[in-house]
Scaffold this active site. Structure first.
Site, mmCIF file in Angstrom:
data_model
loop_
_atom_site.group_PDB
_atom_site.id
_atom_site.type_symbol
_atom_site.label_atom_id
_atom_site.label_comp_id
_atom_site.label_asym_id
_atom_site.label_seq_id
_atom_site.Cartn_x
_atom_site.Cartn_y
_atom_site.Cartn_z
ATOM 1 C CB SER A 1 -6.825 7.007 2.900
ATOM 2 O OG SER A 1 -6.993 5.912 2.041
ATOM 3 C CG ASP B 1 -3.588 3.859 -2.959
ATOM 4 O OD1 ASP B 1 -3.118 4.282 -1.878
ATOM 5 O OD2 ASP B 1 -4.615 3.168 -3.009
ATOM 6 C CG HIS C 1 -1.972 1.027 1.209
ATOM 7 N ND1 HIS C 1 -2.472 1.630 2.341
ATOM 8 C CD2 HIS C 1 -2.642 1.592 0.178
ATOM 9 C CE1 HIS C 1 -3.399 2.491 2.024
ATOM 10 N NE2 HIS C 1 -3.523 2.499 0.712
#
Length: 530
Positions: A235, A254, A217
């Site tokens: 995030s 991402d 990630h």
């Protein structure tokens, strides 16, 4: 015959006349406007809203527990089990529901830019704007590839289908279910497009480690000399913002994977937070939002159709989805060599972690397993202010396998390729959330630049007495007093107390990693160490 083909109702649905396959961007934009699913902005992007669900709904995510997944998945509150019979029953209800819709839209493409590891996927959408989102987020199949494309995983998205919890076995009207046996992702009850993107990421986090490839990630970019950098973080921590650098080419924003040959992007687009977005602060992202892009929950001026990126009336989790080719300096295809620098991003709402610190390999493993940050408002349903959280590997919601699986792979690669690791705090300074202020973005960019260019290698460091981190005492473009967090607080005693509380949280969280080697356990905060 694959598990998908055995589910013949799906194949029958895909042949129905109301199902539109592989529409182009202009065709989808026409559908969206004709069906009143969204609006056109002054720059030609599509703006859509997502109703009650303006972020992911982790409590509504399930993995089907069967003979294939039972012994592999790390079951618990993140990976909630659901039985196969319940899944199949709901699956057929959703298909019958979609068969009665006016139109459906199918996207065929891939997850994974490296042809050796890419996953052929198809996404079936009830909304045309969700199909445009899927087209921009994943890697579209070319016209030639479409002819022989056989999806190995299918996402079925029916946002207006509402589950009945006591009948369908869900926790609410919304559900996100993954069946690794049947290679199906079933989504319903939520209009938030991010569920489509993250469900495929979860799938890749299950599949790739079994091929000795580490899914991550993180965002990634590459310098003029071919040096590769990874930016890990949840995030809102700055992955997209910091990897979009005019002096470096973007690999992706991402989701990536690290094989024996190097890194590659899992996606074909970017999904950027655009709260308070401005041309001055984030020019690349700002300029990428034009025809073909999708704005999610961004408010438009009623007359000019200009986006108001400062308006949070719907959510702070406003988003922009656009393909990589909307960014000028990208790597195509999105593959590169092995990383030279790894940066862990955290948005520390307590205001006590340093803005940048150099990690030993043991500290890197400790902080990777800890995955500390603050969940920012809007990234999940119900989050309205920053909340301290520990998300293993900086991506716990998307990890079907035990965190140690991914951590051990990362440690091996850091050793093998001698990557430098830094911890960067993009959160608060001068005080906790509500009293301090958010880190200055230009300062953060300067610190990241210095790390990537090797300018911190010979810099004198200060060892933080609470966290044991090596903090540079000087950094080009950054005032010295910003670098030591205690010096930014008006009340040093209040800082000390806040730092000790956070250290205790680190220790309490790490207790669950009982089998971590002693040298990694000892690499955490010094204060209160057990």
């Amino acid at each position: 015959m694959s598990a998908i083909n055995q589910m013949s109702d799906l194949n029958q649905l895909l042949t129905e006349e109301h199902v539109k396959h592989q529409l182009s961007v202009p065709q989808l934009v026409e559908k969206i406007l004709a069906r009143h699913e969204g609006n056109l902005t002054d720059k030609g992007a599509i703006q859509a809203t997502t109703g009650a669900y303006t972020g992911r709904s982790p409590k509504d995510k399930f993995i089907v527990k069967d003979h294939q997944s039972e012994g592999k998945v790390d079951w618990g509150s993140v990976n909630q089990p659901i039985d196969e019979e319940t899944f199949i029953t709901l699956y057929h209800k959703v298909l019958r529901y979609l068969k009665a819709r006016e139109e459906l839209y199918v996207f065929k493409g891939f997850a994974g830019a490296d042809n050796s590891y890419r996953l052929p996927i198809q996404v079936i959408n009830e909304f045309a704007w969700h199909n445009l989102f899927s087209r921009q987020m994943f890697i579209p199949a070319t016209k030639e590839e479409t002819l022989n494309h056989e999806a190995e995983f299918t996402v079925i998205s029916a946002p207006t289908f509402k589950a009945i919890p006591n009948v369908d076995g869900t926790n609410s009207e919304a559900f996100i279910m993954i069946s690794f046996k049947h290679r199906i992702v079933l989504i319903g009850g939520t209009e938030y497009a991010g569920e489509i993107k993250k469900s495929i990421f979860s799938v890749m986090n299950y599949i790739l480690p079994q091929k000795n490839v580490l899914p991550m990630h993180c965002s990634a970019n590459i310098g003029l000399e071919g040096d590769v950098a990874l930016f890990f973080g949840l995030s809102g921590t700055g992955k997209t913002t910091l990897s979009a650098d005019a002096d470096r080419r973007l690999i992706g924003d991402d989701e990536h994977a690290w094989s024996n040959y190097g890194v590659f992007n899992i996606e074909g687009g970017c999904y950027a937070k655009c709260i308070n977005l401005s041309k001055e602060k984030e020019p690349q992202i700002f300029e990428a939002i034009h025809f073909g892009a999708v704005l999610e929950n961004v408010i438009l001026n009623e007359h000019t159709k200009t986006p108001d990126y400062n308006d949070t009336s719907l959510t702070e989790n406003t988003r922009a989805a656009y393909p990589l080719d909307h960014i000028k300096n990208t790597v195509q295809p999105s593959v590169a060599g092995h990383p030279n620098t790894i940066i862990f991003l955290t948005a520390d709402a307590t205001g006590v972690l340093p803005p940048i610190s150099k990690l030993t390999k043991e500290q890197a493993m400790y902080h990777f397993l800890s995955g500390y940050t603050s969940k920012l408002a809007g990234t999940e349903r119900g989050i309205t202010s920053p909340q301290a959280t520990f998300s293993a590997c900086f991506g716990s919601p998307f990890l079907p396998l035990p965190p140690a699986t991914y951590a051990e792979m990362l440690g091996e690669k850091i050793d093998q390729f001698n990557a430098e690791v830094f911890l960067v705090n993009t959160g608060w300074t001068g005080g906790a959330f509500g009293k301090g202020q958010r880190m200055n973005l230009s300062h953060t960019r300067s610190m990241v630049h210095a790390a990537l260019e090797g300018e911190l290698k010979s810099t004198e460091t200060y060892k933080d007495p609470v966290f044991g981190l090596s903090i540079p005492t000087q950094c080009p473009g950054v005032p010295d007093e910003v670098l030591i967090p205690r010096k930014t607080w008006d009340d040093p005693d209040a800082y000390d107390e806040q730092a000790k509380q956070l250290a205790e949280k680190f220790h309490n969280n790490f207790l669950k990693f009982k089998h971590a080697p002693p040298e990694i356990k000892q690499a955490g905060p010094v204060y209160g160490r057990r």
